[in-house]
Design an enzyme around this catalytic site. Structure first.
Site: not given
Length: 448
Positions: A298, A332
């Site tokens: 991720d 993000e």
């Protein structure tokens, strides 16, 4: 082989029909199907290079070196700065075009020292991870009784009991999208009823006594209280104790700090389109990660397969009709900060964005794409995905969802997210035909 592919590609590029039969009518769906089928050889060449050729495992090896060299890449950190510089050089060395950085201001939060200890009914060390943007406890920490709840509804029904206590949420996991509200809003809801801190069961379907971090949001008119995630096991244990009527007391200490926003960058590279260079097919992943792991999943995996999409096209000597643009987002994890600022900078040219794609769902066995668009656009996408039949990656799921591309999809730009995918083919095939533009012409539904 490369020469044959290039000849075939250019013959298709220059021999293709216009988007409309005449000034009034779009191509029929049968025309579109035939056009898509014409790219079977190119699709096979891309698949062969990625799966069996010299590019086999390349994105994995690139990612391994990157993650091992840079490590965690928290927003505002020196490691994230190093990661962006690393990728800027790597994309240039790969021979991609228009490699550049676009400035962004990003949050800078550091967790500091943190620990939690159950004092009653027995001493027990509680594994915690502070949530992004959490405030610190006082230097001496907080010692308070615990109230365990399974939902916001239960918390508000027991509001009088919660005052002055540490709220422990033991919410059942249903799906990430539904359950994550407890992480993002848990501290606010606890503060509304007078709690002094909140501890949230990690948003996960599986646990090995491993808390999960993530971003959370305060509200300006609600007191800001310290908040952290705990393991599923500890949440369940305290829930059992509470159900029996056992008093639970916890000591919590967190040294988190928030600094002024820091300068950062979205990292951009392209293969410029040969026929419609102003029209953009955007592929993306995010470079930042949390601070307690290497961020290989991720979203290192998503970022690197997005890069690989451009590399494979370049290696085959192909030139797409539209510009294929890679964007590696920053910040993000803090709520799509880099993507939001990119959107604000480029939205005036939104009509030139034919489709936006993001890989941030994990890099596992390929299964297909999530797609947001109307029924006609979906039918076209299903046809495009038949080109991936050789690797059995043909599913088109109902909705695309991606923090970094939602801004565009809300304004009607077709969107896709790669689902459970270690494969880059689904990104690349879209740029070789005229269908991304057709998706826009057909009109795509906005996300509610």
């Amino acid at each position: 082989m490369k020469t044959e592919i290039k000849k075939h590609f250019y013959s298709l590029m220059y021999a293709g029909k216009s988007l409309r039969r005449d000034d009034s009518y779009l191509k029929t769906f049968e025309d579109i199907k035939n056009e898509i089928a014409g790219y079977t050889d190119i699709a096979k060449a891309i698949i062969d290079l990625a799966v069996h050729g010299k590019a086999q495992n390349r994105s994995y090896e690139r990612l391994a070196v990157f993650a091992d060299t840079i490590g965690p890449r928290l927003s505002g950190s020196k490691n994230l700065d190093a990661a962006i510089k690393y990728m800027f050089r790597a994309l240039q060395e790969d021979g991609l075009e228009n490699v550049h950085l676009e400035p962004v201001k990003v949050p800078h939060w550091e967790r500091g020292e943190e620990f939690a200890m159950m004092l009653e009914p027995r001493n027990h060390s509680i594994a915690i991870l502070g949530l992004g943007s959490s405030v610190a406890t006082p230097p001496e920490g907080i010692t308070a009784e615990v109230i365990v709840v399974a939902s916001f509804d239960e918390l508000h029904k027991r509001a009088q009991e919660a005052k002055g206590k540490i709220v422990v949420y033991n919410e059942p996991f249903t799906s990430y999208g539904e359950t994550v509200q407890y992480r993002s809003q848990g501290a606010v809801e606890a503060a509304k009823v007078g709690a002094v801190a909140s501890l949230i069961r990690s948003i996960a379907s599986f646990s090995i006594h491993s808390p999960h971090t993530g971003w959370q949001n305060y509200q300006p008119d609600v007191p800001w209280i310290p908040t952290a995630c705990i393991s599923v096991e500890d949440a369940e244990m305290m829930s059992r104790m509470s159900f029996r009527g056992t008093k639970i007391v916890v000591h919590l200490k967190m040294g988190a700090k928030t600094y002024p926003d820091s300068p950062s960058f979205n990292t951009v590279a392209e293969i410029v389109g040969s026929k419609y260079p102003e029209q953009i097919v955007l592929v993306s992943g995010h470079l930042d990660s949390w601070d307690v792991g290497q961020g290989a999943m991720d979203d290192g995996g998503g970022a690197f397969i997005s890069w690989e999409a451009l590399s494979l096209i370049k290696d085959l000597g192909l030139r797409p009709k539209r510009t294929l643009r890679l964007v590696l987002w920053t910040a993000e994890e803090q709520g799509g900060i880099g993507a939001e600022q990119y959107y604000q900078l480029h939205k005036e040219n939104i009509n030139n964005f034919d489709i936006v794609m993001e890989s941030d769902e994990g890099t596992f066995k390929p299964s297909g794409l999530g797609f947001t668009g109307n029924a006609k656009a979906r039918d076209i996408m299903k046809e495009i995905m038949t080109l991936l039949q050789p690797i059995n990656v043909t599913d088109v799921y109902d909705d695309a969802d991606g923090t970094d591309i939602n801004y565009w999809m809300r304004d009607g730009v077709p969107g896709e997210c790669a689902l459970q995918t270690q494969c880059v083919m689904e990104y690349m095939l879209l740029v070789y035909d005229q269908n991304p533009l057709l998706l826009t012409h057909l009109g795509c539904t906005k996300i509610p």
